[in-house]
Design an enzyme around this catalytic site. Structure first.
Site, PDB file in Angstrom:
ATOM      1  N   CYS A  27       2.344  -6.463  -4.206  1.00 18.97           N
ATOM      2  CA  CYS A  27       2.384  -7.925  -4.171  1.00 18.97           C
ATOM      3  C   CYS A  27       3.614  -8.446  -3.448  1.00 18.97           C
ATOM      4  O   CYS A  27       3.602  -9.554  -2.907  1.00 18.97           O
ATOM      5  CB  CYS A  27       2.314  -8.494  -5.584  1.00 18.97           C
ATOM      6  N   GLU A  77      -3.524 -13.436   1.265  1.00 18.52           N
ATOM      7  CA  GLU A  77      -3.052 -12.094   0.915  1.00 18.52           C
ATOM      8  C   GLU A  77      -4.151 -11.071   1.186  1.00 18.52           C
ATOM      9  O   GLU A  77      -5.240 -11.160   0.620  1.00 18.52           O
ATOM     10  CB  GLU A  77      -2.651 -12.047  -0.558  1.00 18.52           C
TER      11      GLU A  77
END
Length: 483
Positions: free
Chosen positions: A279, A379
């Site tokens: 992440c 993302e």
């Protein structure tokens, strides 16, 4: 094939209430390696009831007593480190060396850090005429992801236990096996019954049952922003505390005076580690336009020299992504990038040479990416890096902050002072200066749609505490006046 039939509830292994199961697939071989029961709402009720019953006793233990259990938990993780690493490699495809160093090493270090923190942390603070008592939030639902499975579990569980909370853990259905290892360690150290409970299952069933449960006081979740929003909506009905560590699209700003070769190599390695399933990965590389084409060539060389292959092979640096569904998602982003006009420098949707079995994605580098492109804003969570040129520092700052997210980032410069000054202006919760690595005592968390709350260190502990103010009477007047 391994078959788990039980949950860990109230200090004992117990059978599931139903027959639903999930399969665990080795992403390198595409073979099913285990089946695990999937918890129902009834199983969640039993786990929460056990955690609620255990809370009064556990919350009244002293920091020294909780430290003793965390020391034993840490030792148990150390003793089973090789098994943990092998399990994570098998269930999510992390290369063997990465699993040993990070997937097993991080939870060991985090457990130890919370044991050490309990030696010095003050749970009471006298200020003037009031006393602040920091008390455990209560029953915590820990819902964890698959990318760093045991690290994310221990970061929540160790902090919650240190604070005096009880826990119900629902690990990702993609990677539940490491959580069973943790439960076995918990059982061996004789943690009081009900303090830790394990109920693997599907997010839409077991996860949502935990989030809406009236006897759960807090949800600590790591995962996608989409799922985090859903959790926030559901938790609002009972006004429970929610801590969210969500998505990101972190920028790596290479300032004009930086060592370009070193900065680009570090940036590419950061993104490709764990097959891009991190992440905090610095997936947007911002380079001054005068050095841009050289940076593109360096990124291409770095990506193409990275060894992709069997995660069990010691030479492998990048293994498969965690599942077929995720491989397809990453490939779809690559197709989208090409379709929107980005320059595909290396990589693409075809599997790496000789790897027709397994959920592999080639290390991929895009150049000439503009801010409006999907691959610059969303993302991807795979081994894909995008390069973007900037005109000057103000332009770089604007591009970096032009994101819904704000979890991490990096700044490279020959001057640490200059890098820090630039980093202060970034809208993100963490910034790595000149390749600095993760500090497990520093607060971990993000701004904007990257979530709220913090993990690790003192800030991670305090996420599971709530302050109570005891208002004390003012000292009685003595009748004397100051000289």
């Amino acid at each position: 094939m391994l078959e788990h039939k039980n949950f860990y509830i109230d200090g004992a292994w117990c059978q599931a209430s139903g027959d639903e199961t999930t399969e665990v697939v080795n992403p390198a071989t595409e073979q099913v390696i285990a089946t695990v029961p999937a918890a129902s709402a009834k199983d969640v009720d039993a786990a929460v009831a056990a955690a609620r019953a255990a809370l009064p006793g556990w919350s009244r233990t002293t920091p020294a007593e909780r430290k003793a259990f965390l020391d034993r938990l840490h030792q148990g993780l150390v003793e089973r480190a090789d098994e943990i690493a092998a399990t994570v490699t098998a269930e999510m495809g992390a290369p063997r060396q990465l699993s040993a160093r990070v997937q097993a090493g991080l939870p060991i270090a985090v457990a130890e850090s919370y044991a050490r923190l309990l030696e010095t942390y003050e749970f009471e603070e006298r200020i003037a005429t009031y006393l602040v008592v920091k008390e455990p939030v209560g029953v915590v639902a820990a819902i964890t992801p698959w990318n760093y499975p045991l690290h994310q579990v221990v970061a929540k569980v160790a902090a919650a236990l240190a604070a005096g909370c009880t826990v119900v853990l629902k690990p990702s259905e993609v990677t539940p096996l490491n959580a069973y290892l943790l439960a076995e360690i918990v059982d061996a150290i004789e943690l009081p019954a009900g303090v830790f409970n394990l109920v693997p299952g599907i997010g839409s069933v077991a996860g949502e049952a935990l989030v809406v449960h009236p006897d759960v006081d807090m949800v600590s979740f790591t995962g996608s922003t989409r799922a985090g929003k859903r959790i926030g909506e559901l938790a609002a009905a009972t006004v429970k505390k929610v801590a969210l560590e969500l998505g990101a699209k972190s920028a790596n700003i290479i300032l004009p005076d930086a060592d370009l070769d070193s900065a680009v190599r570090d940036g590419v390695a950061n993104v490709l580690s764990n097959s891009g399933q991190t992440c905090t990965a610095w997936t947007r590389m911002l380079v001054h336009r005068d050095s841009y084409e050289r940076a593109v060539e360096l990124a291409k060389e770095a990506a193409e020299s990275t060894v992709v292959g069997d995660p069990a092979d010691e030479r492998t640096q990048v293994g498969p992504v965690a599942s077929a569904a995720h491989r397809n998602r990453v490939r779809a982003y690559i197709v989208d990038g090409v379709g929107q006009g980005a320059r595909l420098v290396t990589g693409g949707v075809e599997p790496p040479a000789g790897l027709l079995t397994g959920y592999y994605v080639r290390p991929t580098v895009f150049a000439d990416v503009t801010e409006d492109m999907t691959i610059a804003q969303e993302e991807i969570f795979g081994p894909v890096i995008v390069l973007m040129p900037y005109a000057d520092e103000e332009d770089a700052l604007r591009i970096a902050n032009n994101s819904l997210y704000g979890l991490s980032g990096a700044v490279f410069s020959a001057s640490e002072e200059r890098a820090v000054a630039f980093a202060r202006r970034l809208d993100t919760g963490m910034v790595h200066i000149n390749g600095a690595r993760l500090n497990l005592l520093a607060p971990f968390g993000g701004y904007k749609q990257s979530g709220n709350g913090r993990e690790l260190g003192v800030h991670g502990l305090e996420e599971f505490l709530q302050p109570k103010a005891l208002q004390l009477p003012a000292p009685a007047a003595t009748g004397r006046t100051a000289p």
